[in-house]
Design a protein around this motif. Structure first.
Motif, mmCIF file in Angstrom:
data_model
loop_
_atom_site.group_PDB
_atom_site.id
_atom_site.type_symbol
_atom_site.label_atom_id
_atom_site.label_comp_id
_atom_site.label_asym_id
_atom_site.label_seq_id
_atom_site.Cartn_x
_atom_site.Cartn_y
_atom_site.Cartn_z
ATOM 1 N N SER A 1 38.428 51.107 32.600
ATOM 2 C CA SER A 1 39.536 52.053 32.483
ATOM 3 C C SER A 1 40.464 51.996 33.693
ATOM 4 O O SER A 1 41.475 52.686 33.716
ATOM 5 C CB SER A 1 38.982 53.483 32.331
ATOM 6 O OG SER A 1 38.180 53.827 33.450
ATOM 7 N N SER A 2 40.124 51.163 34.668
ATOM 8 C CA SER A 2 40.975 51.002 35.856
ATOM 9 C C SER A 2 41.201 49.516 36.113
ATOM 10 O O SER A 2 40.627 48.935 37.037
ATOM 11 C CB SER A 2 40.322 51.658 37.081
ATOM 12 O OG SER A 2 40.184 53.045 36.899
ATOM 13 N N PRO A 3 42.018 48.848 35.302
ATOM 14 C CA PRO A 3 42.253 47.415 35.493
ATOM 15 C C PRO A 3 42.945 47.132 36.815
ATOM 16 O O PRO A 3 43.653 47.989 37.358
ATOM 17 C CB PRO A 3 43.140 47.043 34.304
ATOM 18 C CG PRO A 3 43.811 48.317 33.914
ATOM 19 C CD PRO A 3 42.814 49.405 34.197
ATOM 20 N N GLY A 4 42.736 45.911 37.308
ATOM 21 C CA GLY A 4 43.331 45.552 38.588
ATOM 22 C C GLY A 4 43.326 44.057 38.801
ATOM 23 O O GLY A 4 43.788 43.292 37.953
ATOM 24 N N ASN A 5 42.751 43.610 39.906
ATOM 25 C CA ASN A 5 42.826 42.219 40.320
ATOM 26 C C ASN A 5 42.280 41.241 39.290
ATOM 27 O O ASN A 5 42.734 40.102 39.204
ATOM 28 C CB ASN A 5 42.062 42.024 41.632
ATOM 29 C CG ASN A 5 42.814 42.589 42.818
ATOM 30 O OD1 ASN A 5 43.542 43.572 42.688
ATOM 31 N ND2 ASN A 5 42.661 41.997 43.975
ATOM 32 N N GLU A 6 41.309 41.669 38.502
ATOM 33 C CA GLU A 6 40.711 40.753 37.529
ATOM 34 C C GLU A 6 41.709 40.306 36.468
ATOM 35 O O GLU A 6 41.526 39.255 35.839
ATOM 36 C CB GLU A 6 39.484 41.393 36.868
ATOM 37 C CG GLU A 6 39.778 42.446 35.815
ATOM 38 C CD GLU A 6 40.286 43.763 36.379
ATOM 39 O OE1 GLU A 6 40.852 44.565 35.622
ATOM 40 O OE2 GLU A 6 40.094 43.982 37.601
ATOM 41 N N GLN A 7 42.796 41.061 36.282
ATOM 42 C CA GLN A 7 43.781 40.667 35.275
ATOM 43 C C GLN A 7 44.433 39.327 35.634
ATOM 44 O O GLN A 7 44.800 38.548 34.741
ATOM 45 C CB GLN A 7 44.859 41.751 35.137
ATOM 46 C CG GLN A 7 44.322 43.127 34.761
ATOM 47 C CD GLN A 7 43.530 43.132 33.474
ATOM 48 O OE1 GLN A 7 43.999 42.642 32.448
ATOM 49 N NE2 GLN A 7 42.317 43.677 33.514
ATOM 50 N N ALA A 8 44.547 39.038 36.907
ATOM 51 C CA ALA A 8 45.111 37.750 37.328
ATOM 52 C C ALA A 8 44.191 36.608 36.921
ATOM 53 O O ALA A 8 44.652 35.515 36.575
ATOM 54 C CB ALA A 8 45.352 37.741 38.834
ATOM 55 N N SER A 9 42.890 36.847 36.947
ATOM 56 C CA SER A 9 41.937 35.822 36.515
ATOM 57 C C SER A 9 41.915 35.678 35.001
ATOM 58 O O SER A 9 41.633 34.603 34.477
ATOM 59 C CB SER A 9 40.538 36.178 37.016
ATOM 60 O OG SER A 9 39.583 35.227 36.613
ATOM 61 N N TYR A 10 42.245 36.747 34.283
ATOM 62 C CA TYR A 10 42.232 36.715 32.818
ATOM 63 C C TYR A 10 43.472 36.029 32.240
ATOM 64 O O TYR A 10 43.374 35.264 31.287
ATOM 65 C CB TYR A 10 42.187 38.140 32.253
ATOM 66 C CG TYR A 10 40.910 38.895 32.470
ATOM 67 C CD1 TYR A 10 39.799 38.324 33.088
ATOM 68 C CD2 TYR A 10 40.798 40.217 32.065
ATOM 69 C CE1 TYR A 10 38.634 39.042 33.285
ATOM 70 C CE2 TYR A 10 39.639 40.943 32.251
ATOM 71 C CZ TYR A 10 38.563 40.358 32.864
ATOM 72 O OH TYR A 10 37.421 41.072 33.052
#
Length: 633
Positions: free
Chosen positions: A521-530
């Motif tokens: 529920s708190s997206p962040g840095n991992e979105q760059a990897s996705y």
């Protein structure tokens, strides 16, 4: 955020130490006054952090509210491993790590299972954390009681070394921690992580998910006299810090963990009521049908059931009728998901969005839901399905303002048409979708010749090689294959073993596969990897599709640097909307529950946070139930 997803995936947590240096008093929580990294007063030490809202547990709390502090210790639990393993290295991405290996390691910070919606975390190996108002760095002060299983202390040097070791061993972590430019010991028990830029409020939080490794052990010699290496696989049981250690194992068959009797954090507030089993064992079953039969034969105790057919019909047997087997669904309110047929966009034939939309038009979810899914699933229509972060309707307010920043870089329909999957379910709808699909293929330079979809210029047939690691996948892929045949597209379906499948995905040597991304529920840095362009060229990143888009990159940056919850939600919805508009994947299906089956020999707290089953972490072996079950058998 990776920390929250890790908590859900592994069902592990740990506890904050309450000891404090007399010269360094701990402050309250996230709202404690800070200081700028540019000078002035030092920031105060905190007993907890949260990305949104306030941590709910005050300093000195006795235990988490959702555990049974009097839970009995003892017994064993048997679980199934569907893929096998070949290494006890907890960070190496090559090969298959042993299931449950993270039972042997504690993190710096431990998530609170009832605060996953705000990413609440409390120090464990660290006893306190502090960072300035601009989030330019973070310091963790190590608990003086923290110990490895051999009794030696966990040091700040171990923590600093672990960051560099994980970057060297795992390309995903190297990318994930790319903005963490240094880790240095600044006091006897304090390590500071310095960031490449200020303003990223998530970085201090995500560094807390680091699970320190013992530097002396990993840089020393093994029992065979050979030099150990964190960048190599190993079947030597490693030195750990967590509530369990490896007791027995046979690669390819089983691994068994035993509870550490002198575990350093056994009486910690957030460990009370947890880690209650003396033994946790994983047995390997490589075939899904065999797994179900093994469960029914009481060869293992608990299973998450991901097959609608099995859930509807697979557990109709005598033990279930007697009440010896319990079927129970647990809500997953704090997590989102995108599961999809993922096309490898690195291949030219999938680079035209019209082709990708045409392939979605041929997926008849509605018929599958009725005929093979027992009406248990809904169609996924968001990369953050099941959360408040999912884009809905047309953009407005802050989300619209964010999208205006990239208007010239996104499809115009982002502003005019809400995303919707094609709807089938009847012969007329299927025919209409097929006509639209053929038209889109035609616009993209294809035509049907002799019943085969071919490239107009080259005459090359449009085919799809679909790779899977389980025969069960064919239940929903083969109907799709039949639908594609209506427009002259041939899909070749093949099943490979799990290790080969992982290698194909990691090396990007695939055309289409069923893959997924979990979301907190708190997206962040991992979105760059996705979804980030830089990650598209990294073989082991989770940008499986190979997405490269400047607008997506810009919106990921907006998510990462969101200064408050309102902006985070708006930026995430904008990112979701743009990803959907490109038809990068063919969304599949989901259910907002974890479906579980278990043999009724376990106890659990009355109230479990509505995010998962959290088995076996907060459950225990119930001698009375187990005895009654044995009498009835």
């Amino acid at each position: 955020m990776r920390a929250t997803l890790w908590a859900l995936a592994l069902l592990l947590t740990a506890v904050p130490a309450t000891a404090q240096d007399a010269s360094q008093p701990a402050a309250g929580g996230q709202a404690a006054a800070g200081a700028s990294s540019g000078g002035g007063a030092e920031p105060e030490w905190r007993h907890a952090t949260a990305l949104t809202g306030e941590p709910g547990y005050a300093p000195g709390f006795a235990h988490f509210d959702y555990v049974n502090p009097d839970a009995p210790k003892g017994g064993r639990v048997r679980l199934a491993d569907p893929s096998g393993y070949d290494s006890f290295n907890p960070v190496l991405t090559r090969g298959n790590p042993a299931p449950g290996i993270l039972l042997t390691y504690d993190p710096l910070m431990a998530p609170a299972f009832d605060e996953l919606n705000i990413s609440g975390a409390y120090p464990l190996i660290a006893e306190a954390v502090r960072y300035p108002d601009d989030y330019a760095w973070v310091e963790y002060r190590i608990d003086p009681d923290a110990r490895w299983h051999d009794g030696t202390p966990i040091t700040a040097e171990d923590v600093a070394w672990t960051l560099e070791a994980e970057k060297a061993a795992d390309p995903n972590l190297r990318f994930y921690y790319q903005d963490v430019v240094s880790a240095e010991v600044v006091a006897e028990r304090t390590v500071r992580f310095t960031f490449a830029r200020a303003g990223n409020r998530e970085l201090p939080h995500i560094v807390g998910q680091l699970r320190p490794l013992p530097k002396a052990w990993w840089t020393g010699e093994g029992a065979d006299g050979e030099q150990r290496s964190i960048t190599e696989g190993t079947l030597e049981p490693p030195l750990g810090s967590g509530p369990y250690r490896i007791a027995r194992f046979e690669p390819g068959r089983f691994v068994e963990y035993e509870r550490v009797e002198d575990y350093w954090a056994a009486d910690h507030p957030t460990q009370v009521g947890k880690n209650n089993f003396d033994t946790i064992r994983y047995d390997t079953y490589r075939d899904q049908t065999i797994i179900v039969e093994a469960f029914k034969g009481d060869r293992f105790d608990f299973r998450e059931e991901n097959s609608a057919k099995n859930w509807a019909t697979g557990y109709d047997f005598a033990a279930a009728e007697r009440g010896d087997v319990v079927m129970e669904a647990f809500p997953t309110e704090a997590t989102g998901v995108m599961q999809a047929f993922v096309m490898n966009l690195r291949l030219p034939k999938f680079q035209d969005a019209r082709v990708r939309r045409a392939l979605n038009l041929m997926y008849d979810f509605e018929t599958q839901r009725r005929t093979i899914f027992y009406d248990q699933y809904d169609r996924i229509s968001s990369y953050f399905m099941g959360t408040e972060l999912a884009a809905e309707g047309l953009p407005e307010g802050r989300e619209l303002a964010i999208l205006e920043e990239v208007r010239d870089l996104v499809p115009p329909e982002v502003f005019t048409e809400p995303y919707a999957n094609p709807v089938a379910g009847s012969p007329d709808a299927v025919r209409q979708n097929a006509r639209q699909a053929v038209q889109l293929f035609r616009e993209a330079g294809y035509e049907i010749r002799g019943g085969t979809m071919v490239n107009v210029e080259t005459g090359e047939p449009f085919t799809i090689d679909f790779v899977a690691n389980s025969p069960a996948t064919e239940r929903y892929v083969l109907p799709y294959k039949n639908s594609l045949a209506l427009i002259g597209v041939d899909l070749n379906f093949r099943v490979v073993d799990s290790s080969q499948y992982l290698e194909l995905i990691r090396s990007r040597d695939f055309e289409v596969a069923t893959l997924g991304w979990g979301q907190s529920s708190s997206p962040g840095n991992e979105q760059a990897s996705y979804w980030g362009s830089q990650a598209a060229d990294q073989p082991q990143s989770r940008n499986y599709a190979g997405i490269k888009d400047p607008a997506v990159d810009a919106l990921i940056e907006r998510v990462i640097l969101a200064e408050d919850r309102e902006t985070l939600v708006a930026a995430t919805k904008a990112l979701d909307r743009v990803l959907l508009a490109h038809d990068y994947v063919i969304p599949l299906f989901y259910t907002p529950y974890d479906r579980t089956v278990r043999w009724d020999r376990f106890g659990r707290p009355e109230e479990i946070p509505p995010y998962a089953a959290f088995f076996p972490t907060i459950w225990w072996y119930d001698e009375e139930k187990a005895g009654a079950l044995e009498e009835r058998s």
